[in-house]
Motif scaffolding. Structure first.
Motif, mmCIF file in Angstrom:
data_model
loop_
_atom_site.group_PDB
_atom_site.id
_atom_site.type_symbol
_atom_site.label_atom_id
_atom_site.label_comp_id
_atom_site.label_asym_id
_atom_site.label_seq_id
_atom_site.Cartn_x
_atom_site.Cartn_y
_atom_site.Cartn_z
ATOM 1 N N PHE A 82 0.829 -1.203 0.000
ATOM 2 C CA PHE A 82 0.000 0.000 0.000
ATOM 3 C C PHE A 82 0.866 1.257 0.000
ATOM 4 C CE2 PHE A 82 -2.545 -3.228 2.289
ATOM 5 C CZ PHE A 82 -3.596 -3.324 1.389
ATOM 6 N N GLU A 83 0.275 2.334 -0.541
ATOM 7 C CA GLU A 83 0.913 3.645 -0.473
ATOM 8 C C GLU A 83 0.814 4.155 0.954
ATOM 9 O OE1 GLU A 83 2.453 5.180 -2.784
ATOM 10 O OE2 GLU A 83 1.786 4.377 -4.715
ATOM 11 N N LYS A 84 1.928 4.675 1.477
ATOM 12 C CA LYS A 84 1.930 5.187 2.843
ATOM 13 C C LYS A 84 1.954 6.704 2.819
ATOM 14 C CE LYS A 84 4.134 1.238 5.103
ATOM 15 N NZ LYS A 84 5.258 0.787 5.946
ATOM 16 N N SER A 85 1.118 7.315 3.650
ATOM 17 C CA SER A 85 1.105 8.775 3.765
ATOM 18 C C SER A 85 2.221 9.203 4.706
ATOM 19 C CB SER A 85 -0.246 9.244 4.290
ATOM 20 O OG SER A 85 -0.575 8.567 5.487
ATOM 21 N N ARG A 86 2.939 10.242 4.321
ATOM 22 C CA ARG A 86 4.082 10.684 5.116
ATOM 23 C C ARG A 86 3.670 11.374 6.408
ATOM 24 N NH1 ARG A 86 8.167 13.045 0.415
ATOM 25 N NH2 ARG A 86 8.367 11.076 -0.748
ATOM 26 N N CYS A 138 -10.434 1.769 1.324
ATOM 27 C CA CYS A 138 -9.842 2.477 2.458
ATOM 28 C C CYS A 138 -8.360 2.739 2.259
ATOM 29 C CB CYS A 138 -10.053 1.672 3.744
ATOM 30 S SG CYS A 138 -11.791 1.400 4.144
ATOM 31 N N LEU A 139 -7.684 1.861 1.559
ATOM 32 C CA LEU A 139 -6.244 1.996 1.342
ATOM 33 C C LEU A 139 -5.953 2.058 -0.150
ATOM 34 C CD1 LEU A 139 -5.036 -0.699 3.913
ATOM 35 C CD2 LEU A 139 -5.152 1.753 4.283
ATOM 36 N N LYS A 140 -4.851 2.671 -0.505
ATOM 37 C CA LYS A 140 -4.469 2.802 -1.904
ATOM 38 C C LYS A 140 -3.315 1.851 -2.210
ATOM 39 C CE LYS A 140 -3.111 6.182 -5.406
ATOM 40 N NZ LYS A 140 -2.713 7.588 -5.669
ATOM 41 N N VAL A 141 -3.513 1.006 -3.192
ATOM 42 C CA VAL A 141 -2.477 0.043 -3.585
ATOM 43 C C VAL A 141 -1.433 0.746 -4.445
ATOM 44 C CG1 VAL A 141 -2.036 -2.108 -4.829
ATOM 45 C CG2 VAL A 141 -4.097 -1.868 -3.444
ATOM 46 N N LYS A 142 -0.169 0.384 -4.275
ATOM 47 C CA LYS A 142 0.907 0.987 -5.057
ATOM 48 C C LYS A 142 0.709 0.712 -6.549
ATOM 49 C CE LYS A 142 4.585 0.858 -1.562
ATOM 50 N NZ LYS A 142 5.880 0.260 -1.188
ATOM 51 N N ASN A 143 1.033 1.710 -7.358
ATOM 52 C CA ASN A 143 0.937 1.525 -8.803
ATOM 53 C C ASN A 143 2.298 1.413 -9.459
ATOM 54 O OD1 ASN A 143 1.835 4.110 -8.497
ATOM 55 N ND2 ASN A 143 0.004 5.091 -9.349
ATOM 56 N N SER A 144 3.330 1.195 -8.671
ATOM 57 C CA SER A 144 4.680 1.010 -9.211
ATOM 58 C C SER A 144 5.073 -0.456 -9.088
ATOM 59 C CB SER A 144 5.670 1.887 -8.445
ATOM 60 O OG SER A 144 5.631 1.599 -7.061
ATOM 61 N N PRO A 145 6.045 -0.906 -9.892
ATOM 62 C CA PRO A 145 6.486 -2.312 -9.787
ATOM 63 C C PRO A 145 6.971 -2.638 -8.376
ATOM 64 C CG PRO A 145 7.355 -1.301 -11.771
ATOM 65 C CD PRO A 145 6.724 -0.187 -10.981
ATOM 66 N N LEU A 146 6.641 -3.835 -7.924
ATOM 67 C CA LEU A 146 6.972 -4.264 -6.563
ATOM 68 C C LEU A 146 7.935 -5.441 -6.621
ATOM 69 C CD1 LEU A 146 6.351 -3.940 -3.500
ATOM 70 C CD2 LEU A 146 4.559 -5.641 -3.794
#
Length: 913
Positions: free
Chosen positions: A244-248, A361-369
């Motif tokens: 998931f994308e993490k908010s700073r 509720c959460l945003k999944v990363k859109n970059s290669p993992l």
């Protein structure tokens, strides 16, 4: 003020640590002033002024070496301007000073030395540092002073534990596989030496089966532990939050969160040890499926599904009063349930009235993992907001590797996903599972445009999903047809206002509950609210979101994949899913699976409710199945294989022919033979014969309390039901007869942590989290109890260190190393007494070096002769002592024999000799 004192091994010097951050070295012969003063961390000022005072040095140790400078090791003493610096241990060796920062405050430290004798060269090789929450060992023999890898887990609570599962008698290759991938995660820089503390013996390992504990944590991490016998070793750590994308910071956080803290916290773990498939459910209504692999892969696009799980599907209206059309089936392109690309518009969509809608509720990363060897993401599933109403937390979860399916439920309903084809197969409210057989006669909540609860459902074979019967009808048919009167319209508007306020209030309450539960190291409560005072059949389990409504929501509380009889008329077992609810109902869903191999990925799975309904008192907790012999029938599973290695043609042919492994003996049984379903609820347990669905055994477990955890486990080559009640009793029952075997008062339910983490497993083992930092294991097996003392290790008994043995003359002459001799000790007044006044005293003068050498050789020669004479005299004395002892023994023996002769002939007459 002096804080500690340490001696030099020769006893001629000692070192003191002081409250102003200084060290003073004192010579015994010069007690008036210190021999040397050191300020390890003080800034040396010019003009000969004293350095600035520092923090107190709480402890110091002074250890010597044969070949180099001594070690001075101390804790504290930092300068006062180092604000915010972590606690430090300082190692001074010669001209070098190393400052080692610690994670926690230092309680004490101890230096490990090669010799046990305090009056010999110490030769330190390690320092043991006891911290407030850890134990650290530092290697003094290597450059940089690396730490030893700690073989004992002292940070189970590195992040608060939110759930745990316990698996005994796992496949034997599982622990080595997890250890091999976990070893690559270990940080570099450890000492290459083995753990140096070895003062004890391991116990006898009488258990031959492997045991694994899985802990889920508040930060979204999962840890696998080797718990075989009495050990606890961490094997592997998985971080679920990295998808998931993490908010700073808090300002960047999306306003779709349903909890303020720990949005990645783990709530439920479902694991198949045979296939190594792992599935987790998190507090933000998300589910992640993992597949085990030994190969590193890079995932370009993370597979993701978004699911709208509604309580009443047609309870959503557009502003103009038109009914929302039914959701398209999974086969169509516009389906929100199908696999969602990363730029899916639903992540920012909202309804026209400003309510959040179709947003996870959460945003999944859109970059290669990049995924390391171990558990790798197969699919991410998220429940989304629906018309301003947040998704409800998941209450039950199950995964099956043989069928390629995962199913989860909450207080809204149930959803089933095919993780191989990445499609949603089933998405129904709990009421819809009943169809027309709903025993509670529940009606729609409002007089708005709603439709009747769906029937058993018609199967759309082409799309592989359930089409409720009423979707085939006209939208205006049935009892839910609209009434266009003004009163109806006013009522609708009033209900809408009340519901909007209710949603805001429920969100606030949910956040408050989440904060309170975090303080207990637990996530927001999974199960709906339990009214313990009401022991009636249909206890109130209302959701906070619809607390204004009088009806209670029925949550999904138990899920179990199996291969058994689904209907009374069945003649052979088939794959199915058994669903248990919080109102004590068990429903059966039939699974029609395509053939294996490539066809499994092309043809859809067909899902349909069977119409079978079973009822118990209290919420359903656990289900299992037995064959005719009473043996447990485990769910079918697929054996683990490496998916990231391309298969050869021969392997592909085998895969086509391979069927899911079903350990069930039912596949070889005759059609006439049946099975037994074991169902455990909060109040009672039932054994039901299949396919006849007759209850053959029934046991009311408790009347005044309720069961917190129930598991069907194997013990001593048999199967039993183990239960833990809220009143603190642990009970076991035989299967299938449900005869009570054990009822013992163990532990009262003092907090929800125990209720959330208590679990039973095979071979009479159980565990729970006794505190936020401790896992408590217990056993209810007599065999384990009898072997427990042998399994426990034993520490060597501490004893007072004896004095160092005297060095013999020949050992000192030929075998020993250098030994310091003090001229004052040999010839000083303390040893030889005061010299006479008439004797000449030695006055040092400008004598030649030859004279000094001659005098030295003469002294050494005299010493050697004196030591040799003493040694010979000692040997002769020893021989004399031995001869004296032998003569004494001989005399004693003669006296004994003489006494016996005297007693023998004492009373005899002369003629009796």
């Amino acid at each position: 003020a002096i804080h500690s004192v340490a001696w030099h091994h020769e006893g001629k010097q000692f070192i003191c640590s002081h409250s102003d951050g200084t060290l003073t070295i004192w010579n015994v012969k010069s007690p008036t002033k210190p021999f040397q003063t050191i300020t390890p961390h003080g800034k040396q000022l010019k003009d000969g002024k004293k350095p600035e005072p520092c923090k107190p040095i709480l402890k110091v140790e002074y250890k010597t070496t044969r070949a180099g400078e001594p070690f001075i090791i101390l804790s504290g003493g930092l300068s006062y301007d180092t604000v915010g610096r972590r606690p430090c241990l300082t190692v001074m060796h010669g001209k070098s000073t190393a400052v080692l920062e610690m994670d926690y405050s230092i309680v004490d430290f101890l230096t490990l030395c090669e010799t046990p004798y305090p009056n010999d060269f110490q030769e330190p090789y390690a320092v043991v540092v006891l911290l407030e929450k850890d134990l650290v060992l530092i290697d003094l023999a290597q450059n940089g002073y690396p730490i030893f890898e700690n073989p004992y887990p002292l940070t189970i609570h590195e992040s608060p534990v939110t759930c745990c599962e316990y698996f005994a008698d796992c496949p034997v290759d599982l622990i080595p596989a997890l250890y091999s991938v976990g070893a690559r995660q270990k940080r570099q820089g450890y000492s290459k030496k083995e753990w140096p503390i070895s003062g004890g013996n391991w116990g006898l390992i009488t258990q031959s089966y492997p045991e694994i504990i899985i802990t889920g944590h508040a930060d979204g991490s999962i840890k696998f532990w080797d718990a075989s016998a009495i050990t606890l070793q961490v094997l592997y750590k998985l971080k679920t939050a990295k998808v998931f994308e993490k908010s700073r910071n808090k300002d960047d956080r999306p306003n779709t969160d349903i909890v303020d803290e720990d949005p990645y916290a783990i709530q439920i773990i479902s694991w198949c040890p045979e296939s190594r498939m792992l599935c987790i459910a998190g507090v933000s209504a998300h589910v992640i499926i993992y597949r085990f692999s030994k190969q590193e892969v890079t995932t370009e696009v993370i597979p993701m599904l978004e699911v709208r799980l509604l309580y009443e599907i047609n309870d959503v209206e557009t502003p103009d009063g038109e009914q929302v059309p039914p959701l398209p089936t999974p086969g169509t392109g516009s389906n929100p349930q199908s696999i969602v690309p990363q730029s899916h518009p639903s992540t920012s969509s909202s309804s026209s009235d400003g309510l959040r809608d179709n947003v996870p509720c959460l945003k999944v990363k859109n970059s290669p993992l990049k995924q390391s060897p171990g558990y790798q993401i197969e699919l991410v599933i998220q429940l989304v907001w629906v018309s301003g109403e947040p998704p409800q937390q998941i209450t039950s979860l199950a995964v099956n590797s043989a069928y390629g399916l995962v199913v989860f439920g909450n207080c809204n309903g149930i959803a089933m996903v095919d993780y191989l084809q990445k499609t949603v197969l089933l998405n129904l409210g709990t009421i819809e599972l009943y169809g027309s057989n709903d025993p509670y006669r529940r009606e729609p909540r409002s007089p708005r445009k709603t439709r009747q609860p769906s029937g058993a459902g018609l199967c759309d074979i082409n799309e592989g999903t359930v089409v409720p019967e009423d979707r085939c009808k006209s939208p205006t048919s049935g009892s839910g047809s609209p009434n266009n009167s003004d009163d109806e319209q006013k009522m609708n508007n009033f209900i809408e206002k009340v519901k909007t306020k209710s949603r805001k209030f429920s969100k606030m309450v949910t956040n408050d509950i989440a904060k309170m539960s975090r303080k207990l190291s637990l996530p927001t409560e999974l199960k709906p609210d339990l009214d313990v005072k009401d022991n009636s059949f249909s206890r109130s389990r209302s959701s906070s979101v619809t607390s204004i409504d009088k009806e209670s929501r029925e949550a999904i509380s138990a899920l179990h994949f199996c291969e058994t009889f689904t209907r009374k008329a069945d003649t052979s077992p088939s794959p199915c899913l058994w669903v248990g609810t919080t109102l004590g109902t068990v429903l059966v869903i039939v699974l029609n699976l395509p053939p294996g191999g490539e066809q499994r990925l092309l043809q859809p799975v067909i899902v349909s409710p069977s119409g079978t309904i079973l009822r118990l008192k209290g919420a359903i907790l656990r289900m299992a199945f037995l064959d005719t012999t009473g043996s447990l029938v485990p769910p079918a599973h697929e054996p683990w294989r490496e998916h990231n290695v391309p298969e050869e043609k021969d392997e592909k042919e085998k895969a086509k022919k391979r069927r899911p492994v079903s350990v069930s003996p039912s596949s070889s049984q005759e059609i006439s033979e049946n099975q037994y379903a074991v169902i455990c609820s909060e109040k009672q347990a039932k054994v039901i014969s299949l396919p006849s669905q007759n209850c053959i055994y029934k046991q009311n477990i408790t009347e005044t309390s309720f069961v917190l955890r129930g598991d069907i486990v194997s013990l001593s080559n048999s199967i039993c039901l183990a239960c833990f009640c809220a009143n603190g009793h642990i009970m076991t029952f035989s299967l299938p007869s449900l005869r009570p075997l054990l009822d013992v008062y163990y532990l009262p339910l003092t907090n929800m942590r125990i209720a959330r983490t208590f679990c039973f497993t095979n071979n009479g083992q159980a565990l729970y989290l006794v505190s936020p930092t401790e896992i408590q294991r217990l056993t209810y097996s007599q065999e384990t109890c009898e072997n427990l003392q042998e399994m426990l290790g034993e520490l060597f008994t501490p004893v007072e260190t004896p004095e160092a043995p005297n060095r013999g003359f020949f050992k000192g002459l030929f075998g020993g190393g250098a030994q310091s001799l003090d001229r004052e000790e040999l010839f000083g007044e303390s040893a030889s007494g005061k010299a006479s006044r008439s004797l000449a005293q030695h006055i040092p003068g400008p004598g030649g070096i030859e004279g000094v050498k001659g005098a030295a050789s003469g002294v050494v020669g005299e010493l050697a002769r004196a030591r040799l004479a003493l040694d010979e005299r000692g040997q002769k004395l020893g021989e004399l002592e031995e001869k004296t002892a032998a003569m004494l023994y001989s005399a004693d023996s003669f006296s004994k024999h003489a006494h016996e002769m005297m007693l023998k002939y004492k009373d005899k007459k002369w003629y009796q000799f």
